[in-house]
Design a protein around this motif. Sequence first.
Motif, PDB file in Angstrom:
ATOM      1  N   MET A 218      -0.805 -15.053  15.691  1.00  0.00           N
ATOM      2  CA  MET A 218      -0.658 -13.591  15.706  1.00  0.00           C
ATOM      3  C   MET A 218      -0.332 -13.140  17.126  1.00  0.00           C
ATOM      4  SD  MET A 218      -3.718 -12.429  13.204  1.00  0.00           S
ATOM      5  CE  MET A 218      -3.935 -13.158  11.611  1.00  0.00           C
ATOM      6  N   LYS A 219       0.807 -13.534  17.607  1.00  0.00           N
ATOM      7  CA  LYS A 219       1.175 -13.345  19.007  1.00  0.00           C
ATOM      8  C   LYS A 219       1.461 -11.897  19.389  1.00  0.00           C
ATOM      9  CE  LYS A 219       2.566 -18.000  19.915  1.00  0.00           C
ATOM     10  NZ  LYS A 219       1.338 -18.461  20.479  1.00  0.00           N
ATOM     11  N   ALA A 220       1.580 -10.999  18.424  1.00  0.00           N
ATOM     12  CA  ALA A 220       1.851  -9.597  18.723  1.00  0.00           C
ATOM     13  C   ALA A 220       0.647  -8.696  18.426  1.00  0.00           C
ATOM     14  CB  ALA A 220       3.061  -9.120  17.927  1.00  0.00           C
ATOM     15  N   LEU A 221      -0.503  -9.296  18.169  1.00  0.00           N
ATOM     16  CA  LEU A 221      -1.706  -8.535  17.830  1.00  0.00           C
ATOM     17  C   LEU A 221      -2.094  -7.622  18.989  1.00  0.00           C
ATOM     18  CD1 LEU A 221      -3.792  -8.362  15.480  1.00  0.00           C
ATOM     19  CD2 LEU A 221      -5.195  -9.951  16.784  1.00  0.00           C
TER      20      LEU A 221
ATOM     21  N   LEU B 125      -2.226 -18.472   7.957  1.00  0.00           N
ATOM     22  CA  LEU B 125      -1.013 -17.774   7.557  1.00  0.00           C
ATOM     23  C   LEU B 125      -0.621 -16.655   8.521  1.00  0.00           C
ATOM     24  CD1 LEU B 125      -1.813 -17.420   3.739  1.00  0.00           C
ATOM     25  CD2 LEU B 125      -0.328 -19.112   4.826  1.00  0.00           C
ATOM     26  N   GLY B 126      -1.284 -16.574   9.661  1.00  0.00           N
ATOM     27  CA  GLY B 126      -0.999 -15.506  10.607  1.00  0.00           C
ATOM     28  C   GLY B 126       0.443 -15.527  11.078  1.00  0.00           C
ATOM     29  N   THR B 127       0.981 -14.327  11.354  1.00  0.00           N
ATOM     30  CA  THR B 127       2.360 -14.211  11.821  1.00  0.00           C
ATOM     31  C   THR B 127       2.438 -13.179  12.934  1.00  0.00           C
ATOM     32  OG1 THR B 127       2.966 -12.424  10.304  1.00  0.00           O
ATOM     33  CG2 THR B 127       3.236 -14.695   9.489  1.00  0.00           C
ATOM     34  N   LYS B 128       3.623 -13.079  13.524  1.00  0.00           N
ATOM     35  CA  LYS B 128       3.873 -12.066  14.559  1.00  0.00           C
ATOM     36  C   LYS B 128       3.889 -10.659  13.973  1.00  0.00           C
ATOM     37  CE  LYS B 128       6.695 -14.860  17.635  1.00  0.00           C
ATOM     38  NZ  LYS B 128       8.024 -14.966  18.260  1.00  0.00           N
ATOM     39  N   ALA B 129       3.935 -10.542  12.663  1.00  0.00           N
ATOM     40  CA  ALA B 129       3.996  -9.225  12.029  1.00  0.00           C
ATOM     41  C   ALA B 129       2.710  -8.428  12.242  1.00  0.00           C
ATOM     42  CB  ALA B 129       4.269  -9.363  10.536  1.00  0.00           C
ATOM     43  N   THR B 130       1.586  -9.108  12.348  1.00  0.00           N
ATOM     44  CA  THR B 130       0.293  -8.432  12.423  1.00  0.00           C
ATOM     45  C   THR B 130       0.091  -7.793  13.786  1.00  0.00           C
ATOM     46  OG1 THR B 130      -0.601 -10.070  10.895  1.00  0.00           O
ATOM     47  CG2 THR B 130      -2.180  -8.709  12.080  1.00  0.00           C
TER      48      THR B 130
ATOM     49  N   LYS C  61       2.236 -10.649   6.097  1.00  0.00           N
ATOM     50  CA  LYS C  61       3.455  -9.985   6.555  1.00  0.00           C
ATOM     51  C   LYS C  61       3.217  -8.516   6.914  1.00  0.00           C
ATOM     52  CE  LYS C  61       6.697 -12.957   4.162  1.00  0.00           C
ATOM     53  NZ  LYS C  61       7.834 -13.029   3.229  1.00  0.00           N
ATOM     54  N   ARG C  62       1.994  -8.057   6.758  1.00  0.00           N
ATOM     55  CA  ARG C  62       1.675  -6.657   7.047  1.00  0.00           C
ATOM     56  C   ARG C  62       1.364  -6.452   8.529  1.00  0.00           C
ATOM     57  NH1 ARG C  62      -2.657  -6.346   2.478  1.00  0.00           N
ATOM     58  NH2 ARG C  62      -1.300  -6.768   0.726  1.00  0.00           N
TER      59      ARG C  62
END
Length: 186
Positions: A111-114, A84-89, A66-67
């Motif tokens: 991680m679509k916003a990396l 566990l990757g999310t858009k938050a990263t 979530k970071r």
Amino acid sequence: MLKGKPKYKAIRILEGCGFHAQMGLEVLEQRSLINTSPNGYLDMHDHIEEMGRNIACRLHPNEPNKRRRLCDKEEIEEVLVNDLGTKATRIMNLKNPSIHPATIIEKLRKMKALELLSVYDADRVSQNWVFDEDVQYFPDTLRSLHWTGYPASSLPKTFQANDLVNLEMTRSCISQLWEDGDRKVE
């Protein structure tokens, strides 16, 4: 992540992410939080760097997925291996991973916003791995891609590099940017 980089390169990367880098770096230098070496490289004291990491981890101490920034090798590998990757990263800085490069590339899918990805893989430099094209993935939001020892001969063919302002693939196996020489950047 930008510590040790040439100042002009850091400015280009930060401005590519929408920051007013020139002014911001001047303010940080005036406050003695960073400095520029005589040959133009950014530096900061290790304690200040550690304090920044601690602040970044404080919001979600037990949930690294979530970071916004991931820098700890064990936490990054846990996020990647367990998918566990999310858009938050937004930022991921992985040094000497112990997981297979295909796992790293495949698990970036969530991680679509990396925006900034840095992988330093000194142990696997010059090994050309074969990847399943369907699992290769880089988010189109990437603005800086630095992968020392990138193991594939080309970037994932789905990767649209329109926002990319920094590409560093030192000691990699890249022979062409995209398979079949397709042009992806407009």
